[in-house]
Design a protein around this motif. Structure first.
Motif: not given
Length: 387
Positions: A70-71, A89-90, A108-109, A114-116
């Protein structure tokens, strides 16, 4: 080594190009995912009511695993993601140094990964770029499109989709579209108090790609109802929702499509393209703007994406282009278009198609006065007399 993402075309055997098992069902029209299953209007109503699923298996899935995942995303992309909670999610954008959109990612994490979700053809380039940019960070980047697929639905926050998403690390991989409301740190240019996005509870479920065959069996047995991509597009256009594969070209910046409302955090730390985002929002104006067009349907003809939009006057000046078009079950023929910022909001428009002018009424999404949001005081010119 370059820090610019490269473009990629899907290979013939890639998930983005391989026909889905759901596109091989009786009545399915189109590939690699079905445009419809015989009744686009009924499918659209069922999808809007939360009674149908849509095959999005032509999308790509990229995974970032490790404590710094995420960083890494937060430091490089437009959304604030460092504190994204497991199961949340974002949406985020990867911009070039000049603020132009290079990729859009649904994130979504699950606490471990983290899934893109990205456009299918873009997955190899997205994965390769993040892998190059991780440097000493503890992150493993994988293009997982061959193992994982995406299914779409409409499901409000208090409702569960009709099929379960995968949960390899204990949290269901359900991406809830943030377009439904202005996100923390975001900004809406659209003046509509009752934004149509409020009625667009879109979700995307990540499932094992092998599950698509099982889902096809359920559909044959009447266990689930499917809607085609035409239905999904009509609901998206009616919600003024931009999509990377449609509304974005090599010059696009987020302001033009009102994408600041869901994918950009204006108060987060530095990221690539941030200077342009801040400058245009605070001091400038986006050079183009997104509008919805209500099209004359008397000729039963829809313009294709890419069709030019003209002012309906003697000069017939070209003022923009169609990016997405649909036939909505309530609104009729509609389209999204990118037009010049300076276009008068009252000017009648036409879209020429095969020698026929299709009349188009403009509904403002991004207004011409968007931008210049900072209250910067005007400094008197030297020598000017004050009154």
């Amino acid at each position: 080594m370059t820090d610019q993402p490269t473009t990629a075309s899907p290979a013939a055997t890639s998930p983005a190009a391989t026909p889905s098992p759901l596109a091989q069902l009786p009545g399915a029209v189109g590939a690699p995912t079905a445009e419809h299953y015989g009744d686009p209007v009924a499918e659209q109503r069922a999808l809007a009511a939360g009674r149908a699923l849509v095959d999005l298996s032509d999308r790509g899935v990229v995974t970032l695993t490790g404590p710094d995942r995420l960083r890494l995303l937060d430091s490089l992309t437009s959304q604030s993601l460092a504190g994204l909670a497991p199961g949340s999610s974002a949406e985020t954008l990867l911009l070039d140094p000049n603020g132009r959109i290079e990729h859009a990612m649904h994130v979504v994490d699950d606490g471990e990964t983290a899934w893109l979700i990205v456009e299918g053809a873009a997955a190899p380039a997205v994965a390769a770029w993040f892998d190059r940019m991780r440097f000493m960070m503890q992150v493993e980047v994988v293009d997982a499109s061959a193992e994982w697929a995406v299914i779409g639905a409409m499901a409000p926050a208090d409702a569960e989709p009709s099929i379960p998403a995968a949960a390899p690390n204990g949290h269901a991989l359900v991406w809830r579209d943030p377009w439904a409301a202005v996100q923390s740190g975001g900004w809406q240019y659209a003046a509509e108090a009752a934004h149509p996005a409020a009625d667009y509870p879109a979700v995307e479920l990540i499932v094992e790609r092998a599950f698509l065959a099982e889902l096809a069996g359920l559909a044959r047995a009447g266990g689930v109802r499917l809607a085609g991509s035409l239905a999904a597009q009509a609901l998206r256009v009616a919600a003024w929702r931009p999509r990377f594969a449609a509304e974005v070209d090599e010059k696009s910046i987020p302001h033009e499509t009102d994408w600041l409302r869901s994918a950009v955090h204006l108060a987060k730390g530095c990221y690539r393209g941030q200077e342009t985002v801040a400058k245009v929002h605070n001091l400038g104006r986006p050079p183009r703007r997104l509008v919805m067009l209500h099209l004359d349907g008397s000729d039963a003809q829809l313009p294709p994406a890419g069709a030019t939009v003209h002012a309906a006057d003697a000069d017939r000046a070209e003022v923009g282009r169609i990016t997405s078009v649909a036939r909505h079950h309530e609104l009729g023929p509609i389209a999204l278009a990118i037009v010049k910022r300076s276009l008068d909001v009252t000017v009648p428009l036409v879209v020429p198609v095969d020698g026929v002018d299709i009349a188009a009424a403009q509904e403002v999404i991004v207004p011409p006065e968007a931008g210049q949001s900072a209250a910067v005081p005007r400094i008197p010119r030297l020598g000017a007399k004050s009154r």
